[in-house]
Design an enzyme around this catalytic site. Structure first.
Site, short mmCIF file in Angstrom:
data_model
loop_
_atom_site.label_atom_id
_atom_site.label_comp_id
_atom_site.label_asym_id
_atom_site.label_seq_id
_atom_site.Cartn_x
_atom_site.Cartn_y
_atom_site.Cartn_z
N SER A 242 3.04 4.34 -8.92
CA SER A 242 3.96 5.35 -8.63
C SER A 242 5.29 4.95 -8.16
CB SER A 242 3.05 6.54 -8.10
OG SER A 242 3.22 6.51 -6.63
N LYS A 243 6.07 5.95 -8.23
CA LYS A 243 7.23 5.80 -7.49
C LYS A 243 7.52 5.01 -6.12
CE LYS A 243 10.33 7.42 -10.17
NZ LYS A 243 10.71 5.82 -10.98
#
Ligand code: GLU
Length: 493
Positions: A242-243
């Site tokens: 994820s980010k």
């Protein structure tokens, strides 16, 4: 074999989803099957056409072309309506008038009692006349699926094996919302069935949806496809990528200068191995070898270093003309390319990009390696401690002075031979050789203490100096001028 990729256009194409697309594509290509692209845009609030456009572009960039579609679920609402009506008529679905507030209160009560929330079934057995009356009053209603009671719902997953779920755990779920938009589980089954999809390959995050989907296949009288749920792509800390981990989207990796074939090849290797001792293989060969049975159950960690290693391989294979085209946007962003190059500009880029690409992982690193060509700055060079160290060596300044005299009298050094001959004369004149000769030459001509081999770097400088004004590249200062500028800066310092 008919497979599909069904992204929701609610953001960029995540590399995990790109891998799902790739696995489907490989299956289709490897078997002469059909790869269908379907845009799941029924979430009107989160879906955007910009995101859809970006996903299509990313797929095209990756080389994952589709055979049918893109179909948009938002354009198929009549189809879902008709299938829902069929279930309603058969009593397999019913109208539900429960309000958000009611449902929320029930959910909270269940959670407070430590139970898994599940629809209570309040509207399950409303009389026909009550339903008709409330509908004619315009009371908002969803269509809910009547989950058959008792027993388990089971399916065989190609990756996970036998998966089984008690029906009792599944509450009656929504098929159509009051605005006529289908819920994901309903639309996906109707589409996969009507599009005659034979294998559903998707992320493991959907495995808990599959029992509902299997029930819908049964109720609608459609034959279920084979399912394969592939493990998610993880970050280095083994949580889904994820980010927080940095780059996650295909667009970001493209912007970092990875080649599409490198990203494709690398993504195929997460959770799957082509067998044999070769991992770096063209996509056609991956398609020939790909089998769902060989996809591992455990999740794979995204390893950018390995991606970089694969990328270096493909940069070497790319060939100068393509590499120059690929690198040009990165050079343009740094002001080294100022407009669309002419033929002389492209020919020059092909030469110098090849020189730079040998020692970098990504296209985005190429400008840094070529900075010495386009932004010679003697004062900046002299402020570099490494350059200073070279100049402090015994005899270094004599070499620079000798080089200046030599270049003032000679033609431009546009070939390795011309450079070698000039260096030889400086060597004879100053009595310096090897490092004591080449280090001062390097700092004076490139302004940097390191960089590509002088045999390549020096001709690149003087070929650059000969480019016509309209080449489209930022001007390159020639060697003769450089060494003069360097001497002047030394005098001033
Ligand atoms: N639209 C769903 C997603 O993007 C597709 C799931 C599926 O492949 O069934 O997650």
């Amino acid at each position: 074999m008919r497979v599909r990729f069904a992204p929701s256009p609610t953001g960029h194409l995540h590399v995990g989803n790109a891998r799902t697309a790739l696995f489907n594509w490989l299956l289709a290509r490897g078997s002469g099957g059909t790869f269908i692209l379907r845009i799941e845009d029924t979430d009107r609030e989160r879906s955007t056409s910009a995101s859809e456009q970006a996903i299509l572009e990313d797929l095209e960039w990756l080389g994952l072309g589709w055979d049918e579609g893109p179909f948009r679920q938002s354009e198929r609402l009549d189809i879902y309506r008709a299938q829902a009506d069929r279930l309603l008529a058969e009593g397999r679905a019913y109208y539900c008038f429960c309000t958000e507030a009611q449902l929320k209160a029930e959910r909270e009560a269940a959670l407070a009692a430590g139970e898994a929330p599940k629809y209570s079934g309040r509207c399950r057995d409303l009389s026909r006349s009550e339903v008709a009356a409330r509908r004619s009053r315009g009371e908002p209603a969803v269509v809910r699926f009547r989950v058959p009671e008792g027993g388990d719902v089971a399916f065989l997953d190609k990756v996970r094996g036998e998966v089984s779920f008690p029906r009792a755990a599944i509450g009656d779920f929504v098929l159509l919302r009051p605005d006529g938009n289908p819920a994901y589980n309903f639309a996906v089954v109707v589409d996969d069935a009507l599009m005659r999809v034979t294998q559903v390959v998707r992320g493991e995050d959907h495995i808990s949806n599959t029992p509902r989907q299997v029930l819908l296949y049964e109720a609608l009288g459609f034959r279920p496809p084979e399912f394969a749920h592939v493990a998610l792509v993880l970050g280095p800390d083994h949580t889904p990528l994820s980010k927080r981990h940095g780059a996650t989207s295909v667009a970001e990796f493209r912007a970092r200068g990875y080649l599409p074939e490198a990203l494709v090849n690398y993504l195929a290797l997460i959770g799957w191995s082509p067998g044999g001792d070769q991992e770096v293989l063209p996509i056609e060969e991956l398609a020939r070898r790909f089998r769902l049975e060989d996809v591992g159950r455990s999740a794979g960690v995204f390893d950018e270093e390995k991606l970089a290693w694969v990328n270096r391989h493909y940069m070497r294979l790319a060939g100068a003309p393509r590499l120059a085209k690929l690198a040009a946007p990165f050079l343009r962003a740094e002001g080294m390319v100022v407009r669309e190059p002419d033929a002389s500009g492209w020919a020059y880029l092909e030469k110098v990009v090849g020189m730079a690409s040998d020692s970098v992982d990504r296209l985005a690193d190429i400008p840094r390696r070529l900075r010495f060509l386009f932004s010679y700055d003697a004062a900046r060079a002299l402020s570099d401690p490494e350059v200073q160290a070279v100049l402090n060596e015994d005899g270094a300044r004599e070499v620079v002075a000798g080089l200046a005299r030599e270049l003032a009298a000679s033609e431009r050094l546009t070939s390795r031979e011309a450079f070698r001959a000039a260096a030889d004369r400086v060597k004879r004149e100053t009595g310096r050789k090897a490092k004591a000769l080449f280090h001062p030459i390097r700092v004076a001509l490139t302004g940097e203490a390191g960089g590509p081999e002088l045999d390549h770097a020096v001709p690149a400088i003087d070929l650059g100096a000969q480019l016509p004004a309209g080449s489209g590249l930022s001007p390159v200062v020639g060697c003769r001028e450089r060494v003069q500028l360097f001497l002047e800066a030394l005098d001033r310092a």
